[in-house]
Design a protein around this motif. Sequence first.
Motif, PDB file in Angstrom:
ATOM      1  N   VAL A  73      40.847  33.754  39.046  1.00 23.91           N
ATOM      2  CA  VAL A  73      39.402  33.651  38.532  1.00 23.91           C
ATOM      3  C   VAL A  73      38.746  34.339  39.574  1.00 23.91           C
ATOM      4  O   VAL A  73      38.915  34.081  40.692  1.00 23.91           O
ATOM      5  CB  VAL A  73      39.166  32.566  37.905  1.00 23.91           C
ATOM      6  CG1 VAL A  73      40.106  31.944  36.656  1.00 23.91           C
ATOM      7  CG2 VAL A  73      39.074  31.357  38.966  1.00 23.91           C
ATOM      8  N   SER A  78      32.883  29.558  36.214  1.00 23.91           N
ATOM      9  CA  SER A  78      33.042  30.094  34.933  1.00 23.91           C
ATOM     10  C   SER A  78      34.396  30.222  34.453  1.00 23.91           C
ATOM     11  O   SER A  78      34.735  30.676  33.330  1.00 23.91           O
ATOM     12  CB  SER A  78      32.220  31.543  35.082  1.00 23.91           C
ATOM     13  OG  SER A  78      33.071  32.509  35.698  1.00 23.91           O
ATOM     14  N   LYS A  80      36.053  33.001  34.861  1.00 22.48           N
ATOM     15  CA  LYS A  80      36.324  34.451  34.558  1.00 22.48           C
ATOM     16  C   LYS A  80      37.334  34.977  35.047  1.00 22.48           C
ATOM     17  O   LYS A  80      37.651  34.880  36.380  1.00 22.48           O
ATOM     18  CB  LYS A  80      35.049  35.120  34.897  1.00 22.48           C
ATOM     19  CG  LYS A  80      35.008  36.590  34.388  1.00 22.48           C
ATOM     20  CD  LYS A  80      33.820  37.394  34.734  1.00 22.48           C
ATOM     21  CE  LYS A  80      33.743  38.918  34.409  1.00 22.48           C
ATOM     22  NZ  LYS A  80      33.150  39.785  35.226  1.00 22.48           N
ATOM     23  N   ASP A  82      40.272  37.241  36.762  1.00 23.68           N
ATOM     24  CA  ASP A  82      40.121  38.531  37.676  1.00 23.68           C
ATOM     25  C   ASP A  82      41.398  39.076  37.670  1.00 23.68           C
ATOM     26  O   ASP A  82      42.358  38.729  38.716  1.00 23.68           O
ATOM     27  CB  ASP A  82      39.606  37.657  39.139  1.00 23.68           C
ATOM     28  CG  ASP A  82      39.238  38.670  40.174  1.00 23.68           C
ATOM     29  OD1 ASP A  82      39.582  39.992  39.739  1.00 23.68           O
ATOM     30  OD2 ASP A  82      38.449  38.228  41.057  1.00 23.68           O
TER      31      ASP A  82
END
Length: 137
Positions: A73, A78, A80, A82
């Motif tokens: 990530v 978050s 998110k 990667d």
Amino acid sequence: MDWKPGAHASTFGGNPVCIAAALKTIELLQNGLVQNSAEVGAYLKAGLERLQKKIRLYCEVRGMGLMLGVEFVSDRTSNKPDAELRDRVEMASFARGMIVLGAGANTIRWSPPLIITKENIDVALEIFDEAIAASLG
């Protein structure tokens, strides 16, 4: 097999070489490879979790036995995905002599051979640690 020529005409009838290989595989699994997978897999997972605390750019280590995934990530807040970091780590690992595979959007799949040892895992974790450091720098 003591069959006269042409007597074996079924694709479902078996093949002596394939049958021998299957029997040997079953024997190996029953004689320690499943246990090794559980023990060494737990050792690998613990090592990856130690690196996770150090590096903090992967959010999860999941799986069982020797089939594990490490999800990368961009930040732990978050989570998110990667994918670029995952790809860099994959290639940096390869450049250091270790093959790991990308899986899904942002995960590296660990799937070493069932005969792997804890000593092999120590080397692999060192390479992975170096690959991540090189990928971040």
